[in-house]
Design a protein around this motif. Structure first.
Motif, mmCIF file in Angstrom:
data_model
loop_
_atom_site.group_PDB
_atom_site.id
_atom_site.type_symbol
_atom_site.label_atom_id
_atom_site.label_comp_id
_atom_site.label_asym_id
_atom_site.label_seq_id
_atom_site.Cartn_x
_atom_site.Cartn_y
_atom_site.Cartn_z
ATOM 1 N N ALA A 35 37.178 41.218 24.253
ATOM 2 C CA ALA A 35 36.681 42.522 24.704
ATOM 3 C C ALA A 35 35.322 42.341 25.384
ATOM 4 O O ALA A 35 34.474 41.594 24.895
ATOM 5 N N GLY A 36 35.145 42.994 26.519
ATOM 6 C CA GLY A 36 33.881 42.883 27.259
ATOM 7 C C GLY A 36 33.900 41.798 28.310
ATOM 8 O O GLY A 36 32.992 41.729 29.145
ATOM 9 N N ALA A 37 34.926 40.941 28.272
ATOM 10 C CA ALA A 37 34.998 39.843 29.264
ATOM 11 C C ALA A 37 35.177 40.430 30.664
ATOM 12 O O ALA A 37 35.905 41.405 30.847
ATOM 13 N N ILE A 38 34.466 39.816 31.630
ATOM 14 C CA ILE A 38 34.570 40.280 33.024
ATOM 15 C C ILE A 38 35.644 39.466 33.731
ATOM 16 O O ILE A 38 35.632 38.236 33.670
ATOM 17 N N LEU A 39 36.539 40.162 34.394
ATOM 18 C CA LEU A 39 37.631 39.488 35.106
ATOM 19 C C LEU A 39 37.236 39.253 36.569
ATOM 20 O O LEU A 39 36.376 39.948 37.103
ATOM 21 N N LEU B 119 40.511 32.833 34.669
ATOM 22 C CA LEU B 119 39.971 34.185 34.481
ATOM 23 C C LEU B 119 38.505 34.130 34.054
ATOM 24 O O LEU B 119 37.893 35.146 33.769
ATOM 25 N N GLY B 120 37.956 32.915 34.005
ATOM 26 C CA GLY B 120 36.548 32.761 33.628
ATOM 27 C C GLY B 120 35.649 32.765 34.842
ATOM 28 O O GLY B 120 36.092 33.009 35.968
ATOM 29 N N GLU B 121 34.367 32.475 34.608
ATOM 30 C CA GLU B 121 33.397 32.447 35.706
ATOM 31 C C GLU B 121 33.601 31.207 36.551
ATOM 32 O O GLU B 121 34.031 30.165 36.052
ATOM 33 N N ARG B 122 33.264 31.299 37.837
ATOM 34 C CA ARG B 122 33.400 30.152 38.732
ATOM 35 C C ARG B 122 32.241 29.191 38.494
ATOM 36 O O ARG B 122 31.115 29.645 38.277
ATOM 37 N N GLY B 202 36.543 31.599 51.145
ATOM 38 C CA GLY B 202 37.876 31.731 51.741
ATOM 39 C C GLY B 202 38.934 30.797 51.188
ATOM 40 O O GLY B 202 40.090 30.895 51.584
ATOM 41 N N ALA B 203 38.529 29.883 50.278
ATOM 42 C CA ALA B 203 39.524 28.953 49.718
ATOM 43 C C ALA B 203 39.766 29.282 48.258
ATOM 44 O O ALA B 203 38.958 29.956 47.628
ATOM 45 N N ARG B 204 40.872 28.767 47.735
ATOM 46 C CA ARG B 204 41.151 28.971 46.317
ATOM 47 C C ARG B 204 40.120 28.220 45.482
ATOM 48 O O ARG B 204 39.651 27.147 45.885
ATOM 49 N N SER B 205 39.768 28.779 44.315
ATOM 50 C CA SER B 205 38.830 28.084 43.426
ATOM 51 C C SER B 205 39.506 26.810 42.953
ATOM 52 O O SER B 205 40.689 26.835 42.622
ATOM 53 N N PRO B 206 38.748 25.698 42.915
ATOM 54 C CA PRO B 206 39.381 24.476 42.417
ATOM 55 C C PRO B 206 39.749 24.637 40.945
ATOM 56 O O PRO B 206 38.872 24.838 40.114
ATOM 57 N N ALA B 207 41.061 24.632 40.685
ATOM 58 C CA ALA B 207 41.514 24.848 39.300
ATOM 59 C C ALA B 207 41.751 23.524 38.588
ATOM 60 O O ALA B 207 41.966 23.488 37.390
ATOM 61 N N THR B 208 41.729 22.420 39.350
ATOM 62 C CA THR B 208 42.000 21.124 38.738
ATOM 63 C C THR B 208 40.852 20.158 39.049
ATOM 64 O O THR B 208 40.009 20.430 39.896
#
Lengths: 131, 342
Positions: A35-39, B119-122, B202-208
């Protein structure tokens, strides 16, 4: 802790919108998305998943309608503390669950999964799932 | 005196390009052969090796032939032979690549394009962009030096020399003409400075991990190129004060192709220790000859290259055309400004 991940398989018969909402809902229910996490923004998530912006926007809208997310213009999308209680009876929910499960079981049995294995998987899911 | 310098220059440029093209199959993503997704086990077969060998033989042949043609052109002062040699080398390389791409299509296999998003921060940008910002320092120092010694600049000064050392262009003491190399250099460095954030946007975030390495190597190359350009343009900017080209600028201009070649070899060596497979999964259908990406259903403006390291444009995205036209427009505007000044 590693950030939760979403995947989209464009070759899957399941539409991308459904893939996204199903995974996000599971992450919310299991508490992985706190809860509270930013997407990420709609644009960023759409780009990373290689889907149209409208698909992610609609997924966010659906999740917000279910009470899992707070979506407002000009502000980042947040996971809500808890979903608001919806005015639906337990019987109605159980009926909807049975209907969906019936189709899923039929699909898996027709794909070749044995009924014993199916039963084992359901038991395993119940053990792993939220209490 | 024989025109040894132009001969040497054209041979270095063609040999450098040839070496770069020779390295191309080694820089392919691990599961692709000439831009086509193939079964990894196929890559070790004599058939696949034969395709790479055939491509390299053609590159070597084309390089030797065009280097000889370029050298003759420089020696006999037939200037038109120089661009003709470069274009011929590129045309033969493209034809050789296309032939192998067509041969690889027979062995094509399906690549799963499952995209993963965090879904986390970049993660934060690395230090490479900061190094690019620092590349503006020599240009700033050159500007200050030109301002300090403005009185010492003659009304007309030599601006360009041919390969034999004769002045072939003069400039007037106007702010635009004196500061033109600094303006041009700053414009190029600013363009390079804008590239990493633009690619990130403009590019996808590097996920790997592979995606991360691709991003890191790209920003390092951008920093290196911006430093090289900044040093060359800062040196050129000081010519109104010295009336002759700085020896180190000439040296740098000659060494630039060699530096580029060394850089590519260094990247190949580094990349060979990494698994650069799938830094950004893209469908085979989106690629034209495994080189040009055109995919309307992909919202990304930049995607990881299949041949080589770095990113390429998605030409189905309108922004890609804007990006291509903008530098061209700026060059035309600069030319018009100078012409109007005269």
């Amino acid at each position: 802790m590693a950030a939760p991940l979403l995947t989209v398989d464009p070759t899957s018969p399941v539409p991308a919108l459904r893939q996204i909402t199903d995974q996000m809902r599971a992450l919310c229910v299991e508490g992985v998305l706190a809860a509270g996490a930013i997407l990420p923004s709609v644009r960023r998530l759409a780009l990373d998943l290689g889907v149209h912006f409208n698909t992610v926007a609609e997924a966010y809208r659906q999740m917000a309608a279910e009470g899992w997310l707070e979506v407002s213009r000009g502000r980042p999308t947040r996971v809500l503390l808890r979903p608001p209680v919806r005015n639906v009876s337990q019987d109605e929910l159980a009926a909807a669950f049975r209907a969906r499960l019936r189709y899923l079981v039929a699909e898996l049995l027709s794909a070749g999964l044995s009924s014993q294995r199916l039963s084992l998987e359901l038991q395993q899911l119940q053990k792993e799932g939220p209490q | 005196m024989m025109p040894l310098m132009p001969v040497l220059l054209i041979v270095i440029v063609l040999a450098g390009t040839g070496a770069l093209l020779w390295c191309l199959p080694a820089l392919m993503q691990r599961r692709t052969l000439f831009g086509v997704t193939v079964d990894p086990t196929f890559l070790a077969t004599p058939g696949a090796r034969g395709m790479v060998r055939r491509f390299r033989h053609r590159i070597l042949g084309a390089t030797a032939l065009t280097a000889a043609l370029g050298a003759v052109g420089a020696w006999t002062e037939r200037a038109w032979l120089l661009p003709a040699a470069v274009l011929m080398q590129l045309a033969v390389a493209f034809a050789a690549y296309r032939a192998e791409w067509r041969a690889a299509l027979v062995h094509r296999s399906v690549r799963p394009v499952v995209r993963v998003a965090s879904l986390g921060e970049r993660p934060a940008t690395g230090v490479a962009s900061r190094l690019t910002v620092l590349a503006l320092t020599p240009l700033l120092l050159a500007t200050l030096e030109l301002r300090r010694q403005w009185q010492g600049i003659p009304d007309i000064f030599p601006m360009h020399w041919d390969a034999t050392g004769h002045v072939n262009r003069w400039a007037h003491k106007t702010p635009l003409e004196v500061f033109f190399p600094v303006i041009m250099g700053t414009g190029l460095v600013l363009f390079l400075l804008a590239l990493p954030p633009l690619i990130r946007w403009g590019a996808r975030s590097p996920a790997t991990r592979q995606g991360d390495r691709n991003w890191q190597i790209t920003t390092e190359i951008i920093s290196l190129v911006s430093w090289l350009l900044a040093l060359v343009f800062s040196g050129v900017a000081l010519t109104p004060l010295l009336q002759r080209p700085l020896p180190w600028v000439m040296g740098l201009a000659l060494l630039a192709p060699l530096a580029l070649l060394t850089m590519v070899i260094w990247i190949v060596v580094r990349a060979s220790h990494l698994d650069l497979d799938d830094p950004d999964p893209t469908p085979d259908d989106g690629w034209v000859a495994g080189l040009i990406y055109f995919n309307r259903s992909d919202p990304a403006l930049f995607v990881a290259k299949r041949a080589g390291i770095g990113y390429t444009l998605n030409f189905a995205h309108r922004g890609s055309w804007l990006l291509l036209v903008m530098p061209l427009l700026l060059t035309v505007l600069a030319a018009v400004a100078i012409h109007a000044g005269h």
